[in-house]
Design a protein around this motif. Structure first.
Motif, PDB file in Angstrom:
ATOM      1  N   THR A 123      17.916   0.166  47.801  1.00  0.00           N
ATOM      2  CA  THR A 123      16.700  -0.422  47.237  1.00  0.00           C
ATOM      3  C   THR A 123      15.486   0.497  47.371  1.00  0.00           C
ATOM      4  N   LYS A 124      15.651   1.623  48.071  1.00  0.00           N
ATOM      5  CA  LYS A 124      14.562   2.580  48.229  1.00  0.00           C
ATOM      6  C   LYS A 124      15.158   3.974  48.357  1.00  0.00           C
ATOM      7  N   LEU A 125      15.660   4.481  47.262  1.00  0.00           N
ATOM      8  CA  LEU A 125      16.357   5.767  47.281  1.00  0.00           C
ATOM      9  C   LEU A 125      15.363   6.910  47.471  1.00  0.00           C
ATOM     10  N   PRO A 126      15.612   7.798  48.439  1.00  0.00           N
ATOM     11  CA  PRO A 126      14.664   8.861  48.785  1.00  0.00           C
ATOM     12  C   PRO A 126      14.780  10.096  47.892  1.00  0.00           C
ATOM     13  N   PHE A 127      14.691   9.878  46.576  1.00  0.00           N
ATOM     14  CA  PHE A 127      14.858  10.971  45.631  1.00  0.00           C
ATOM     15  C   PHE A 127      13.803  10.879  44.529  1.00  0.00           C
ATOM     16  N   GLU A 128      13.507  12.025  43.949  1.00  0.00           N
ATOM     17  CA  GLU A 128      12.569  12.074  42.830  1.00  0.00           C
ATOM     18  C   GLU A 128      13.187  11.439  41.586  1.00  0.00           C
ATOM     19  N   ASP A 129      12.326  11.056  40.651  1.00  0.00           N
ATOM     20  CA  ASP A 129      12.800  10.535  39.375  1.00  0.00           C
ATOM     21  C   ASP A 129      13.696  11.568  38.682  1.00  0.00           C
ATOM     22  N   LYS A 130      14.712  11.094  38.002  1.00  0.00           N
ATOM     23  CA  LYS A 130      15.582  11.933  37.159  1.00  0.00           C
ATOM     24  C   LYS A 130      16.191  13.096  37.938  1.00  0.00           C
ATOM     25  N   THR A 131      16.704  12.805  39.129  1.00  0.00           N
ATOM     26  CA  THR A 131      17.298  13.838  39.983  1.00  0.00           C
ATOM     27  C   THR A 131      18.770  14.079  39.673  1.00  0.00           C
ATOM     28  N   PHE A 132      19.517  13.016  39.384  1.00  0.00           N
ATOM     29  CA  PHE A 132      20.978  13.108  39.326  1.00  0.00           C
ATOM     30  C   PHE A 132      21.521  12.960  37.903  1.00  0.00           C
ATOM     31  N   SER A 133      22.626  13.653  37.657  1.00  0.00           N
ATOM     32  CA  SER A 133      23.324  13.514  36.372  1.00  0.00           C
ATOM     33  C   SER A 133      24.315  12.358  36.410  1.00  0.00           C
ATOM     34  N   THR A 134      24.755  11.981  37.630  1.00  0.00           N
ATOM     35  CA  THR A 134      25.750  10.926  37.783  1.00  0.00           C
ATOM     36  C   THR A 134      25.470  10.117  39.045  1.00  0.00           C
ATOM     37  N   VAL A 135      25.606   8.811  38.946  1.00  0.00           N
ATOM     38  CA  VAL A 135      25.655   7.946  40.126  1.00  0.00           C
ATOM     39  C   VAL A 135      27.015   7.277  40.144  1.00  0.00           C
ATOM     40  N   TRP A 136      27.723   7.462  41.248  1.00  0.00           N
ATOM     41  CA  TRP A 136      29.070   6.901  41.454  1.00  0.00           C
ATOM     42  C   TRP A 136      28.966   5.919  42.601  1.00  0.00           C
ATOM     43  N   SER A 137      29.545   4.736  42.449  1.00  0.00           N
ATOM     44  CA  SER A 137      29.485   3.749  43.527  1.00  0.00           C
ATOM     45  C   SER A 137      30.724   2.881  43.529  1.00  0.00           C
ATOM     46  N   GLN A 138      31.309   2.716  44.711  1.00  0.00           N
ATOM     47  CA  GLN A 138      32.480   1.867  44.872  1.00  0.00           C
ATOM     48  C   GLN A 138      32.224   0.838  45.971  1.00  0.00           C
ATOM     49  N   ALA A 139      32.560  -0.422  45.680  1.00  0.00           N
ATOM     50  CA  ALA A 139      32.532  -1.506  46.680  1.00  0.00           C
ATOM     51  C   ALA A 139      31.254  -1.499  47.510  1.00  0.00           C
ATOM     52  N   THR A 140      30.128  -1.365  46.829  1.00  0.00           N
ATOM     53  CA  THR A 140      28.857  -1.231  47.534  1.00  0.00           C
ATOM     54  C   THR A 140      27.789  -2.202  47.047  1.00  0.00           C
ATOM     55  N   ILE A 141      27.582  -2.297  45.753  1.00  0.00           N
ATOM     56  CA  ILE A 141      26.380  -2.952  45.240  1.00  0.00           C
ATOM     57  C   ILE A 141      26.363  -4.454  45.543  1.00  0.00           C
ATOM     58  N   TYR A 142      27.532  -5.058  45.710  1.00  0.00           N
ATOM     59  CA  TYR A 142      27.525  -6.477  46.073  1.00  0.00           C
ATOM     60  C   TYR A 142      26.906  -6.711  47.446  1.00  0.00           C
ATOM     61  N   HIS A 143      26.872  -5.663  48.276  1.00  0.00           N
ATOM     62  CA  HIS A 143      26.259  -5.770  49.601  1.00  0.00           C
ATOM     63  C   HIS A 143      24.738  -5.672  49.549  1.00  0.00           C
ATOM     64  N   VAL A 144      24.188  -5.232  48.428  1.00  0.00           N
ATOM     65  CA  VAL A 144      22.736  -5.047  48.325  1.00  0.00           C
ATOM     66  C   VAL A 144      22.112  -6.388  47.955  1.00  0.00           C
ATOM     67  N   HIS A 145      21.264  -6.910  48.834  1.00  0.00           N
ATOM     68  CA  HIS A 145      20.777  -8.273  48.667  1.00  0.00           C
ATOM     69  C   HIS A 145      19.681  -8.379  47.610  1.00  0.00           C
ATOM     70  N   ASN A 146      19.035  -7.269  47.285  1.00  0.00           N
ATOM     71  CA  ASN A 146      18.110  -7.238  46.159  1.00  0.00           C
ATOM     72  C   ASN A 146      18.739  -6.347  45.096  1.00  0.00           C
ATOM     73  N   LYS A 147      19.748  -6.911  44.428  1.00  0.00           N
ATOM     74  CA  LYS A 147      20.553  -6.126  43.491  1.00  0.00           C
ATOM     75  C   LYS A 147      19.729  -5.554  42.347  1.00  0.00           C
ATOM     76  N   LYS A 148      18.837  -6.361  41.787  1.00  0.00           N
ATOM     77  CA  LYS A 148      18.056  -5.899  40.641  1.00  0.00           C
ATOM     78  C   LYS A 148      17.167  -4.713  41.026  1.00  0.00           C
ATOM     79  N   LYS A 149      16.627  -4.751  42.233  1.00  0.00           N
ATOM     80  CA  LYS A 149      15.803  -3.628  42.692  1.00  0.00           C
ATOM     81  C   LYS A 149      16.640  -2.363  42.825  1.00  0.00           C
ATOM     82  N   ALA A 150      17.851  -2.515  43.351  1.00  0.00           N
ATOM     83  CA  ALA A 150      18.739  -1.358  43.491  1.00  0.00           C
ATOM     84  C   ALA A 150      19.107  -0.782  42.130  1.00  0.00           C
TER      85      ALA A 150
END
Length: 276
Positions: A123-150
């Protein structure tokens, strides 16, 4: 439904690593699997999921990848080995990030120059805007309680035309059984407002074009069924006796998850999105 906090999730995953290693995977992999053939082992199914996601992700040597919810770093090492891409792994769990760093310390300088790990929140990624070409995520986002913010954060740090590939739990039925609440939602410290369709609608609102979507619910339930078999075998052989009581509780929850999935009280989906 009970409300859970990020601290609860962080504490949970800081404390459970050895139990999962004892019967999921001794190397620290901790995600569900994909079964092109239901006879394959659970360990192989995790590899099959990685291969499936990698094929859909279009990651190359020139990619700059964020492994969101990297856990013990297994997927970061897998992606780098297959593609030679640059990987940043981030996870809420201090314990698992330290585990990943210990493994990285044993790797070659070539790998060390390509991979790094840090502890942090989706919910508070420590990176500049437009840093990555790819975001990969497995079995993680359901754990984030403010999903829309993430999800907004992921959109922020992705470059234009960047790929977001991930899986997440979904709720096909709005009204779920008390059994599902206890054995799935409360056990995993989560809740969700999204079903298979509404999730895609939310992604579109955030500036993504969904280019691939698959309901993976059968594979989710099969993963737990296979894991219950593994835990029962550990008990039968008298292995890891310190975990037997925990195994028995998990076996019950895992077997019941199949029934809960069939009722539509929980599901699992995979999405591939392009940032517009």
């Amino acid at each position: 439904m009970k409300k859970f906090t990020e601290k609860q999730t962080r504490d949970f995953y800081n404390s459970d690593d050895m139990i999962y290693r004892s019967f999921w995977d001794k190397e620290g992999n901790c995600h569900w699997g994909y079964f092109p053939d239901e006879k394959i082992s659970f360990l192989q199914s995790m590899t099959e999921l990685n291969k499936k996601m990698l094929g859909l992700s279009v990651i190359t040597e020139k990619s700059n990848v964020l492994d969101l919810g990297c856990g013990n770093g297994n997927n970061s090492f897998f992606i780098n080995k297959e593609t030679k891409s640059k990987i940043t792994g981030i996870d809420l769990s201090d314990t698992r990030i330290e585990n990943a760093k210990k493994v990285l310390a044993q790797k070659s300088n070539e790998v060390k120059n390509k991979i790094k790990f840090l502890q942090g929140s989706a919910t508070k990624l420590p990176f500049e805007d437009k840093t990555f070409s790819t975001v990969w995520s497995q079995a993680t986002i359901y754990h984030v309680h403010n999903k829309k913010k993430a999800l907004k954060e992921i959109a922020r740090i992705l470059k234009k035309d960047g790929i977001f590939i991930f899986d997440d739990l979904i709720k096909p039925n709005k009204n779920i059984s008390n059994e599902a609440k206890k054995l799935v939602y409360e056990r995993l410290l989560f809740n969700t407002d999204f079903d298979f369709v509404s999730y895609q609608q939310e992604l579109k609102k955030l500036g993504f074009r969904v280019i691939y979507a698959e309901d993976m619910s059968w594979h989710y339930a099969m993963s737990y069924w296979k894991l219950a078999d593994v835990a029962e075998e550990k008990i039968r052989k008298g292995e890891n006796k310190q975990f037997h009581e925990a195994y028995k509780k998990l076996i019950f929850a895992y077997r019941e998850t199949w029934k809960i999935m069939e009722k539509g009280d929980v599901g699992w989906a995979m999405f591939v999105c392009k940032k517009l």
